[in-house]
Motif scaffolding. Structure first.
Motif, PDB file in Angstrom:
ATOM      1  N   SER A 129       0.751  -1.111  -0.038  1.00  0.00           N
ATOM      2  CA  SER A 129      -0.001   0.134  -0.072  1.00  0.00           C
ATOM      3  C   SER A 129       0.860   1.328  -0.054  1.00  0.00           C
ATOM      4  N   GLY A 130       1.806   1.319   0.832  1.00  0.00           N
ATOM      5  CA  GLY A 130       2.683   2.477   0.730  1.00  0.00           C
ATOM      6  C   GLY A 130       3.405   2.837  -0.414  1.00  0.00           C
ATOM      7  N   ALA A 131       3.909   1.651  -1.146  1.00  0.00           N
ATOM      8  CA  ALA A 131       4.504   1.720  -2.608  1.00  0.00           C
ATOM      9  C   ALA A 131       3.413   2.189  -3.499  1.00  0.00           C
ATOM     10  N   CYS A 132       2.328   1.823  -3.593  1.00  0.00           N
ATOM     11  CA  CYS A 132       1.187   2.457  -4.287  1.00  0.00           C
ATOM     12  C   CYS A 132       0.838   3.950  -4.013  1.00  0.00           C
ATOM     13  N   THR A 157      10.517  15.107  -2.336  1.00  0.00           N
ATOM     14  CA  THR A 157      10.940  13.534  -1.818  1.00  0.00           C
ATOM     15  C   THR A 157       9.658  12.924  -1.271  1.00  0.00           C
ATOM     16  N   PRO A 158       9.056  12.139  -2.171  1.00  0.00           N
ATOM     17  CA  PRO A 158       7.886  11.599  -1.885  1.00  0.00           C
ATOM     18  C   PRO A 158       7.995  10.612  -0.576  1.00  0.00           C
ATOM     19  N   LEU A 159       6.900  10.820   0.377  1.00  0.00           N
ATOM     20  CA  LEU A 159       6.708   9.845   1.561  1.00  0.00           C
ATOM     21  C   LEU A 159       5.339   9.547   1.718  1.00  0.00           C
ATOM     22  N   TRP A 173       5.282   3.397  10.401  1.00  0.00           N
ATOM     23  CA  TRP A 173       6.228   3.372   9.414  1.00  0.00           C
ATOM     24  C   TRP A 173       6.296   4.454   8.498  1.00  0.00           C
ATOM     25  N   ALA A 174       7.626   4.795   7.897  1.00  0.00           N
ATOM     26  CA  ALA A 174       7.726   5.645   6.856  1.00  0.00           C
ATOM     27  C   ALA A 174       8.095   4.903   5.459  1.00  0.00           C
ATOM     28  N   HIS A 175       7.595   5.327   4.434  1.00  0.00           N
ATOM     29  CA  HIS A 175       7.801   4.626   2.981  1.00  0.00           C
ATOM     30  C   HIS A 175       8.400   5.558   2.301  1.00  0.00           C
ATOM     31  N   TYR A 176       9.336   5.236   1.564  1.00  0.00           N
ATOM     32  CA  TYR A 176      10.172   6.163   0.655  1.00  0.00           C
ATOM     33  C   TYR A 176      10.850   5.215  -0.525  1.00  0.00           C
ATOM     34  N   ALA A 177      11.247   5.868  -1.451  1.00  0.00           N
ATOM     35  CA  ALA A 177      12.235   5.006  -2.395  1.00  0.00           C
ATOM     36  C   ALA A 177      13.318   5.761  -2.735  1.00  0.00           C
ATOM     37  N   ARG A 184      13.737   2.015  -9.606  1.00  0.00           N
ATOM     38  CA  ARG A 184      13.220   2.671  -8.413  1.00  0.00           C
ATOM     39  C   ARG A 184      13.020   1.482  -7.446  1.00  0.00           C
ATOM     40  N   LYS A 185      13.778   1.462  -6.210  1.00  0.00           N
ATOM     41  CA  LYS A 185      13.197   0.708  -5.100  1.00  0.00           C
ATOM     42  C   LYS A 185      12.786   1.263  -3.848  1.00  0.00           C
ATOM     43  N   PHE A 186      11.603   0.682  -3.500  1.00  0.00           N
ATOM     44  CA  PHE A 186      10.740   0.866  -2.320  1.00  0.00           C
ATOM     45  C   PHE A 186      11.300   0.359  -0.942  1.00  0.00           C
TER      46      PHE A 186
END
Length: 239
Positions: A129-132, A157-159, A173-177, A184-186
């Motif tokens: 879900s975070g990657a989406c 910087t997308p978060l 949790w924080a999601h970033y890439a 691009r790696k998540f």
């Protein structure tokens, strides 16, 4: 816990996605992919009306044109070479349309001892879900870059964030890439954890969650509207 206030009328929350349609399930079965359409227990994002209202006040886009513009971005599709399929120009509303939640930035996944599920099951679902949610932001960045026609357009910087719970255990949790070798790696990293019986831990955890929601209704929303404004001006308020 009076110090913690988690509320903002620009923020909306509800289930993120309806069950996959039969056609979606069939395609997944054909592809043999183990990754399912994300369906978090709760999704928190920006309400559709809030986006339209701020576009009106800050980008001089009247409400009717703002609604039509957002719908056009979602309904019209483009062919993405890297995925070899047609996708919405910008799927800012990945929820059931009746919920009208755009640009999700926080999801909640919970598991119960009674079902035999563990918190790492929630973490795995939150990772998808975070990657989406990040993909939506990257697609918006790409549109804004194209609209500005400038290589000097300020990069963001997308978060996105997620909450995972099981019994008394709660995680933020924080999601970033990051990009490595043009791929691009998540990633996701824990921000704060707590155990419900320990009051001090819960208070600190709630304050972190409160900060995330304030960020979503503040800096995050402002950045989204600014980039949407660039795209709208380039498109003349439509596509």
């Amino acid at each position: 816990m009076d110090e913690v206030e988690i509320a903002d009328e620009a923020v909306a929350a509800n289930e993120v996605m309806p069950p996959p349609s039969r056609s979606t399930r069939s395609q997944a079965e054909v592809d043999g992919s183990p990754i399912k359409t994300p369906r978090p227990d709760v999704t928190i994002g920006i309400s559709h009306d809030a986006v339209v209202q701020i576009l009106h006040h800050t980008q001089d886009l009247d409400r009717t044109r703002g609604r039509d513009f957002l719908n056009d971005l979602q309904q019209k599709t483009i062919y993405r070479e890297n995925r070899r399929q047609r996708e919405p120009v910008l799927c800012s509303e990945p929820t059931q349309r009746a919920l009208q939640i755009r640009f999700p930035f926080l999801v909640i996944e919970g598991k119960s001892y009674a079902t035999g599920k563990h918190i790492f099951d929630a973490e795995n679902q939150a990772a998808v879900s975070g990657a989406c949610a990040l993909k939506i932001q990257y697609d918006l960045d790409d549109l804004a870059q194209r609209a500005s026609q400038s290589s000097h357009c300020q990069e963001t910087t997308p978060l996105s964030f997620s909450i995972c719970t099981q019994g008394p255990f709660h995680e933020l949790w924080a999601h970033y890439a990051i990009v490595e070798d043009n791929v691009r790696k998540f990633h996701m990293v824990p921000v704060k954890t707590c155990r419900a019986p320990i009051l001090d831990e819960v208070l600190q955890w709630l304050m972190c969650v409160d900060n995330v929601i304030k960020w979503g209704a503040g800096e995050f929303l402002e950045g989204v509207v600014e980039r949407l404004g660039k795209v709208a001006r380039r498109a003349g308020g439509g596509l």
